[in-house]
Design an enzyme around this catalytic site. Structure first.
Site, PDB file in Angstrom:
ATOM      1  N   ASP A 160     -46.040  27.816 -21.124  1.00  0.00           N
ATOM      2  CA  ASP A 160     -45.718  28.508 -22.373  1.00  0.00           C
ATOM      3  C   ASP A 160     -46.980  28.949 -23.094  1.00  0.00           C
ATOM      4  O   ASP A 160     -47.983  28.236 -23.099  1.00  0.00           O
ATOM      5  CB  ASP A 160     -44.931  27.577 -23.313  1.00  0.00           C
ATOM      6  CG  ASP A 160     -43.442  27.650 -23.053  1.00  0.00           C
ATOM      7  OD1 ASP A 160     -43.014  28.567 -22.333  1.00  0.00           O
ATOM      8  OD2 ASP A 160     -42.717  26.791 -23.587  1.00  0.00           O
ATOM      9  N   ASP A 175     -25.921  42.306  -5.301  1.00  0.00           N
ATOM     10  CA  ASP A 175     -27.213  41.637  -5.487  1.00  0.00           C
ATOM     11  C   ASP A 175     -28.327  42.677  -5.422  1.00  0.00           C
ATOM     12  O   ASP A 175     -28.355  43.504  -4.503  1.00  0.00           O
ATOM     13  CB  ASP A 175     -27.379  40.597  -4.362  1.00  0.00           C
ATOM     14  CG  ASP A 175     -28.494  39.615  -4.648  1.00  0.00           C
ATOM     15  OD1 ASP A 175     -29.627  40.057  -4.933  1.00  0.00           O
ATOM     16  OD2 ASP A 175     -28.229  38.410  -4.594  1.00  0.00           O
ATOM     17  N   ILE A 176     -29.249  42.630  -6.349  1.00  0.00           N
ATOM     18  CA  ILE A 176     -30.343  43.613  -6.366  1.00  0.00           C
ATOM     19  C   ILE A 176     -31.311  43.433  -5.195  1.00  0.00           C
ATOM     20  O   ILE A 176     -32.159  44.284  -4.980  1.00  0.00           O
ATOM     21  CB  ILE A 176     -31.131  43.619  -7.704  1.00  0.00           C
ATOM     22  CG1 ILE A 176     -31.710  42.244  -8.019  1.00  0.00           C
ATOM     23  CG2 ILE A 176     -30.263  44.143  -8.838  1.00  0.00           C
ATOM     24  CD1 ILE A 176     -32.719  42.244  -9.162  1.00  0.00           C
ATOM     25  N   GLY A 224     -25.049  35.353 -15.107  1.00  0.00           N
ATOM     26  CA  GLY A 224     -24.199  36.062 -16.057  1.00  0.00           C
ATOM     27  C   GLY A 224     -22.750  35.651 -15.850  1.00  0.00           C
ATOM     28  O   GLY A 224     -22.446  34.856 -14.946  1.00  0.00           O
ATOM     29  N   TYR A 284     -43.017  33.298 -13.367  1.00  0.00           N
ATOM     30  CA  TYR A 284     -42.165  34.308 -14.026  1.00  0.00           C
ATOM     31  C   TYR A 284     -43.020  35.437 -14.590  1.00  0.00           C
ATOM     32  O   TYR A 284     -42.725  36.623 -14.408  1.00  0.00           O
ATOM     33  CB  TYR A 284     -41.346  33.640 -15.140  1.00  0.00           C
ATOM     34  CG  TYR A 284     -40.581  34.624 -16.011  1.00  0.00           C
ATOM     35  CD1 TYR A 284     -39.444  35.262 -15.535  1.00  0.00           C
ATOM     36  CD2 TYR A 284     -41.000  34.919 -17.308  1.00  0.00           C
ATOM     37  CE1 TYR A 284     -38.744  36.175 -16.320  1.00  0.00           C
ATOM     38  CE2 TYR A 284     -40.316  35.822 -18.105  1.00  0.00           C
ATOM     39  CZ  TYR A 284     -39.185  36.437 -17.609  1.00  0.00           C
ATOM     40  OH  TYR A 284     -38.495  37.347 -18.392  1.00  0.00           O
ATOM     41  N   ILE A 331     -28.265  40.307 -22.484  1.00  0.00           N
ATOM     42  CA  ILE A 331     -28.722  41.622 -22.960  1.00  0.00           C
ATOM     43  C   ILE A 331     -27.884  42.723 -22.321  1.00  0.00           C
ATOM     44  O   ILE A 331     -27.442  43.659 -23.004  1.00  0.00           O
ATOM     45  CB  ILE A 331     -30.232  41.805 -22.670  1.00  0.00           C
ATOM     46  CG1 ILE A 331     -31.033  40.768 -23.467  1.00  0.00           C
ATOM     47  CG2 ILE A 331     -30.686  43.230 -23.010  1.00  0.00           C
ATOM     48  CD1 ILE A 331     -32.522  40.685 -23.136  1.00  0.00           C
ATOM     49  N   SER A 360     -42.905  39.829 -22.740  1.00  0.00           N
ATOM     50  CA  SER A 360     -44.116  39.465 -23.488  1.00  0.00           C
ATOM     51  C   SER A 360     -44.933  38.420 -22.734  1.00  0.00           C
ATOM     52  O   SER A 360     -46.106  38.208 -23.051  1.00  0.00           O
ATOM     53  CB  SER A 360     -43.734  38.912 -24.870  1.00  0.00           C
ATOM     54  OG  SER A 360     -42.942  37.763 -24.731  1.00  0.00           O
ATOM     55  N   GLN A 387     -31.703  45.208 -16.143  1.00  0.00           N
ATOM     56  CA  GLN A 387     -31.866  43.902 -16.811  1.00  0.00           C
ATOM     57  C   GLN A 387     -31.795  42.745 -15.824  1.00  0.00           C
ATOM     58  O   GLN A 387     -32.186  41.622 -16.166  1.00  0.00           O
ATOM     59  CB  GLN A 387     -30.754  43.698 -17.865  1.00  0.00           C
ATOM     60  CG  GLN A 387     -30.546  44.852 -18.817  1.00  0.00           C
ATOM     61  CD  GLN A 387     -31.793  45.230 -19.586  1.00  0.00           C
ATOM     62  OE1 GLN A 387     -32.454  44.358 -20.157  1.00  0.00           O
ATOM     63  NE2 GLN A 387     -32.130  46.503 -19.589  1.00  0.00           N
TER      64      GLN A 387
HETATM   65  N1  LIG Z   1     -33.783  37.092 -23.378  1.00  0.00           N
HETATM   66  C1  LIG Z   1     -35.087  37.244 -23.614  1.00  0.00           C
HETATM   67  O1  LIG Z   1     -35.624  36.776 -24.611  1.00  0.00           O
HETATM   68  C2  LIG Z   1     -35.956  38.020 -22.652  1.00  0.00           C
HETATM   69  C3  LIG Z   1     -37.326  38.140 -22.932  1.00  0.00           C
HETATM   70  C4  LIG Z   1     -38.129  38.865 -22.050  1.00  0.00           C
HETATM   71  C5  LIG Z   1     -37.562  39.485 -20.943  1.00  0.00           C
HETATM   72  N2  LIG Z   1     -36.220  39.319 -20.687  1.00  0.00           N
HETATM   73  C6  LIG Z   1     -35.653  39.983 -19.498  1.00  0.00           C
HETATM   74  O2  LIG Z   1     -34.487  40.678 -19.887  1.00  0.00           O
HETATM   75  C7  LIG Z   1     -33.567  40.716 -18.799  1.00  0.00           C
HETATM   76  C8  LIG Z   1     -32.208  40.232 -19.250  1.00  0.00           C
HETATM   77  O3  LIG Z   1     -32.332  38.902 -19.738  1.00  0.00           O
HETATM   78  P1  LIG Z   1     -31.116  38.090 -20.365  1.00  0.00           P
HETATM   79  O4  LIG Z   1     -31.665  37.246 -21.419  1.00  0.00           O
HETATM   80  O5  LIG Z   1     -29.974  38.983 -20.642  1.00  0.00           O
HETATM   81  O6  LIG Z   1     -30.768  37.129 -19.128  1.00  0.00           O
HETATM   82  P2  LIG Z   1     -29.352  36.781 -18.436  1.00  0.00           P
HETATM   83  O7  LIG Z   1     -29.640  35.691 -17.464  1.00  0.00           O
HETATM   84  O8  LIG Z   1     -28.324  36.565 -19.468  1.00  0.00           O
HETATM   85  O9  LIG Z   1     -29.019  38.119 -17.657  1.00  0.00           O
HETATM   86  C9  LIG Z   1     -29.549  38.431 -16.397  1.00  0.00           C
HETATM   87  C10 LIG Z   1     -28.413  38.919 -15.519  1.00  0.00           C
HETATM   88  O10 LIG Z   1     -28.940  39.278 -14.233  1.00  0.00           O
HETATM   89  C11 LIG Z   1     -28.031  38.824 -13.251  1.00  0.00           C
HETATM   90  N3  LIG Z   1     -28.737  38.635 -11.995  1.00  0.00           N
HETATM   91  C12 LIG Z   1     -29.656  37.661 -11.703  1.00  0.00           C
HETATM   92  N4  LIG Z   1     -30.050  37.782 -10.428  1.00  0.00           N
HETATM   93  C13 LIG Z   1     -29.396  38.851  -9.907  1.00  0.00           C
HETATM   94  C14 LIG Z   1     -29.377  39.462  -8.626  1.00  0.00           C
HETATM   95  N5  LIG Z   1     -30.127  38.979  -7.612  1.00  0.00           N
HETATM   96  N6  LIG Z   1     -28.592  40.539  -8.434  1.00  0.00           N
HETATM   97  C15 LIG Z   1     -27.811  41.018  -9.431  1.00  0.00           C
HETATM   98  N7  LIG Z   1     -27.764  40.466 -10.658  1.00  0.00           N
HETATM   99  C16 LIG Z   1     -28.561  39.396 -10.900  1.00  0.00           C
HETATM  100  C17 LIG Z   1     -27.475  37.517 -13.789  1.00  0.00           C
HETATM  101  O11 LIG Z   1     -26.251  37.125 -13.179  1.00  0.00           O
HETATM  102  C18 LIG Z   1     -27.332  37.852 -15.280  1.00  0.00           C
HETATM  103  O12 LIG Z   1     -26.056  38.393 -15.563  1.00  0.00           O
HETATM  104  C19 LIG Z   1     -34.215  39.907 -17.683  1.00  0.00           C
HETATM  105  O13 LIG Z   1     -34.889  40.810 -16.829  1.00  0.00           O
HETATM  106  C20 LIG Z   1     -35.210  39.028 -18.412  1.00  0.00           C
HETATM  107  O14 LIG Z   1     -36.286  38.636 -17.592  1.00  0.00           O
HETATM  108  C21 LIG Z   1     -35.412  38.613 -21.507  1.00  0.00           C
END
Ligand SMILES: NC(=O)c1ccc[n+]([C@@H]2O[C@H](COP(=O)([O-])OP(=O)(O)OC[C@H]3O[C@@H](n4cnc5c(N)ncnc54)[C@H](O)[C@@H]3O)[C@@H](O)[C@H]2O)c1
Length: 334
Positions: free
Chosen positions: A290, A70-71, A50, A158, A25, A135, A90
């Site tokens: 789930d 890192d966050i 990522g 989660y 995203i 969700s 994100q």
């Molecule tokens: N994809 C979906 O359907 C979905 C649904 C609900 C919520 N989300 C939320 O949306 C966000 C993005 O999801 P996504 O699908 O792009 O996932 P993704 O895993 O592709 O992206 C998450 C990114 O966060 C980075 N990351 C993880 N831990 C980190 C840290 N400690 N410090 C810095 N960076 C870190 C990862 O390297 C990755 O690039 C997340 O918060 C996820 O929980 C996604």
């Protein structure tokens, strides 16, 4: 993608931080913001899930600044927020099964990292903080469609972390006056979603299997339903949340979905038809944590953010399948 803008005001005076910018995203948000001339787009990612390749696509763009960090690291968060108007947060560890396997790590990143980011944003004077909620917060609430203020008990670690984000966001908004908006994503899918690894999402997994002429495994009977949401709609929601000026729209959480309910079997049938495949799926055991059914009421985001999803599931699956077919070499890079 992103041939029509979702905003009317220029972005050339606004600086953005996209945490998790190297992810699925996040990298789509980066693509949109660079395409429409944002003053600065800084990414902040530790590349745990990522990929650098997702940002290499935009290498050399003068507005892009790529930061590794890192966050969970307060100093790194402070540096990442310096000079930023809008944070699109994100970064997190996604996946229900991952959180069941390692709840401590998921909590550290998703809750500890979230509070670090909120604190850094507040201290840096960030104007707006938009974050990825989920969700999964609806948990065991049986109601359909899902309405923002009717939630049940979380069904996984989660889900707890994502609900904790909402509680912290509310407290930071009330206590420190930070403008915060949470977007409860419903099963987002599209280009650059990773089909690899143990915790891949269902749509990239199915597409990957089909392109390799292998039958995918559906967990359970495949009758579970989801409000599958194409990435362009998710990007639209983020842009609207970043720029909305109505005070009533701020310090809220919103369902971000399409408002359509599709079972896993129906979704696979669309993919199979589009791919011209006759492969029948295999059926595996149910997955712990789930929910059975999911469908969003998106009227709150429509009314307060002006969110109006443009792409429904079939068109989204067509675009995603086409992208996966054309980018096999890119996808194979780890
Ligand atoms: N994809 C979906 O359907 C979905 C649904 C609900 C919520 N989300 C939320 O949306 C966000 C993005 O999801 P996504 O699908 O792009 O996932 P993704 O895993 O592709 O992206 C998450 C990114 O966060 C980075 N990351 C993880 N831990 C980190 C840290 N400690 N410090 C810095 N960076 C870190 C990862 O390297 C990755 O690039 C997340 O918060 C996820 O929980 C996604």
């Amino acid at each position: 993608m992103y041939n029509t803008p979702f905003h009317s005001q220029p972005l050339d005076q606004t600086t953005f931080l996209v945490t998790g910018g190297a992810g699925f995203i996040g990298s789509n948000l980066v693509e949109y913001l660079l395409k429409y001339g944002a003053k600065k787009v800084r990414t902040f990612d530790n590349y745990s899930n990522g990929f650098r390749k997702n940002l290499a696509l935009f290498a050399g763009h003068p507005a892009l600044e790529v930061v590794e960090g890192d966050i969970r690291d307060a100093a790194a968060c402070a540096a990442a927020c310096a000079g930023i108007d809008v944070v699109l947060h994100q970064a997190a560890l996604g996946s229900v099964p991952r959180s069941i396997k390692d709840p401590v790590l998921t909590n550290d990143v998703n809750v500890g990292g979230f509070v670090q980011m909120l604190t850094a944003a507040k201290d840096a004077g960030v104007r707006r903080f938009v974050y990825a909620a989920s969700s999964s917060t609806y948990g065991d609430h049986p109601g359909l469609p899902k309405i923002e203020d009717r939630i049940g008990k979380p069904l996984s670690p989660y889900a707890v972390t994502k609900y904790a984000n909402e509680l912290y966001a509310d407290v930071f908004a009330r206590t420190y006056g930070l403008e915060i908006i949470g977007l409860r994503y419903f099963n987002i899918f599209g280009p650059r979603q990773d089909p690899g690894g143990a915790y891949a999402a269902v749509i990239p997994l199915f597409i990957d299997a089909l392109l390799q002429n292998q039958a995918p495994t559906l967990n359970g009977d495949g009758g579970q339903t989801r409000d599958f949401t194409f990435i362009e709609n998710c990007v639209q929601a983020n842009i609207r949340a970043a720029l909305v000026t109505d005070p009533a729209a701020v310090n809220q959480v919103y369902n971000i979905a399409v408002g359509d309910r599709t079972s896993l079997v129906q979704m696979y049938d669309v993919l199979r038809e589009e791919a011209g495949s006759a492969l029948a799926p295999k059926f595996g055991p149910d997955r712990a944590g789930d929910i059975r059914d999911s469908l969003a009421d998106i009227s709150k985001a429509g009314t307060l953010l002006g969110y109006a999803p443009q792409i429904r599931i079939r068109e989204g699956l067509q675009q995603t399948l086409a992208w996966f077919k054309e980018n096999q070499a890119f996808i194979a890079q780890r």
